[in-house]
Design a protein around this motif. Structure first.
Motif, PDB file in Angstrom:
ATOM      1  N   SER A   1       0.837  -1.202   0.000  1.00  0.00           N
ATOM      2  CA  SER A   1       0.000   0.000   0.000  1.00  0.00           C
ATOM      3  C   SER A   1       0.873   1.253   0.000  1.00  0.00           C
ATOM      4  N   PRO A   2       0.529   2.258  -0.833  1.00  0.00           N
ATOM      5  CA  PRO A   2       1.359   3.476  -0.881  1.00  0.00           C
ATOM      6  C   PRO A   2       1.361   4.247   0.435  1.00  0.00           C
ATOM      7  N   ASP A   3       0.326   4.078   1.253  1.00  0.00           N
ATOM      8  CA  ASP A   3       0.246   4.776   2.535  1.00  0.00           C
ATOM      9  C   ASP A   3       0.487   3.805   3.693  1.00  0.00           C
ATOM     10  N   TYR A   4       1.299   2.809   3.431  1.00  0.00           N
ATOM     11  CA  TYR A   4       1.514   1.727   4.389  1.00  0.00           C
ATOM     12  C   TYR A   4       2.092   2.230   5.708  1.00  0.00           C
TER      13      TYR A   4
ATOM     14  N   ARG B   1       2.208   5.329   7.086  1.00  0.00           N
ATOM     15  CA  ARG B   1       1.359   6.257   7.835  1.00  0.00           C
ATOM     16  C   ARG B   1       0.148   5.540   8.436  1.00  0.00           C
ATOM     17  N   ARG B   2      -0.451   4.640   7.649  1.00  0.00           N
ATOM     18  CA  ARG B   2      -1.627   3.930   8.133  1.00  0.00           C
ATOM     19  C   ARG B   2      -1.268   2.999   9.296  1.00  0.00           C
TER      20      ARG B   2
ATOM     21  N   GLN C   1      -0.750   5.042  12.430  1.00  0.00           N
ATOM     22  CA  GLN C   1      -2.030   5.480  12.994  1.00  0.00           C
ATOM     23  C   GLN C   1      -2.704   4.355  13.775  1.00  0.00           C
TER      24      GLN C   1
ATOM     25  N   SER D   1       1.383  14.974  10.367  1.00  0.00           N
ATOM     26  CA  SER D   1       0.334  15.302   9.408  1.00  0.00           C
ATOM     27  C   SER D   1       0.712  16.472   8.511  1.00  0.00           C
TER      28      SER D   1
ATOM     29  N   THR E   1       8.368   6.491   3.163  1.00  0.00           N
ATOM     30  CA  THR E   1       7.476   5.369   2.827  1.00  0.00           C
ATOM     31  C   THR E   1       7.706   4.904   1.397  1.00  0.00           C
TER      32      THR E   1
END
Length: 225
Positions: free
Chosen positions: A107-110, A112-113, A116, A152, A198
């Protein structure tokens, strides 16, 4: 020779005088009648003014009132929004984090996700009754909140967030889980070694960090011995 009694004839009043008196009387009568007619309307209130005054009817107020939201539209939208917010704020479980770490590494937002999810889990854990009063846990939790707030920002590095996660885990471990000293220390070394980016080259290191954090989190969710 007989005496003749001659008496002067009395003069009768002039008819013009009578006519003049009659005219004066009629004039006075007409004057008083006219005066009475002209003053009576001014002394009495005009009923038409009261009846002509506009009064705001209740029907106008009712017509201007906003109709209640139709069921399933505005109210339904608010309920859906609240449900979405509740779903986002619900802390991730250790199993959810492990599934994410192993299955969504592409996942491209691996990064950060995953960070979270870890933050939501550890924040809920730090609020547990046996950990809530510990000053070190509270301080490290505040550090994590600040790091997540800075992450953020545009082009911000995620590394402070990973280091803050490791710091909060260490505070919790030192408070109630002495057996986890080694794995938590190793996770801290992994956090400091992360670049905070990332990119595809960083994905393996991120996956190793999240997987190890999920394993530690599984133990932390178990009752303390």
């Amino acid at each position: 020779m007989a005496d003749i009694n001659i008496q002067r004839k009395k003069s009768s009043p002039s008819p013009w005088l009578l006519v003049l008196l009659v005219l004066v009387a009629l004039g006075l009568l007409g004057y008083f009648l006219f005066r009475s007619d002209s003053t009576t309307p001014a002394e009495q209130p005009a009923p038409a003014t009261t009846s002509a005054t506009p009064v705001a009817p209740e029907a106008d107020t009712t017509a201007q009132a906003s109709p209640p939201p139709a069921e399933g539209t505005a109210a339904g939208g608010d309920a859906a929004a609240v449900a979405d917010m509740a779903a986002e704020e619900a802390p991730a479980t250790a199993d959810e984090l492990d599934t994410f770490a192993r299955g969504e590494a592409d996942s491209p937002d691996y990064g950060r996700r995953g960070l979270q999810m870890l933050t939501s889990s550890l924040s809920a854990l730090a609020d547990r009754a046996d950990l809530r009063g510990d000053a070190t846990v509270a301080e490290r939790r505040n550090d994590l909140t600040s790091a997540m707030s800075r992450s953020s920002e545009p082009n911000a590095s995620l590394r402070p967030g990973f280091v803050a996660v490791a710091g909060l885990l260490q505070a919790i471990q030192q408070k109630s889980y002495p057996d986890l000293e080694k794995p938590v220390a190793e996770l801290g070394e992994q956090a400091r070694a992360l670049s905070g980016r990332t990119t595809a080259a960083d994905q393996p290191a991120l996956q190793a960090f999240f997987t190890k954090a999920a394993t530690i989190l599984q133990t932390l969710n178990e009752p303390t011995p």
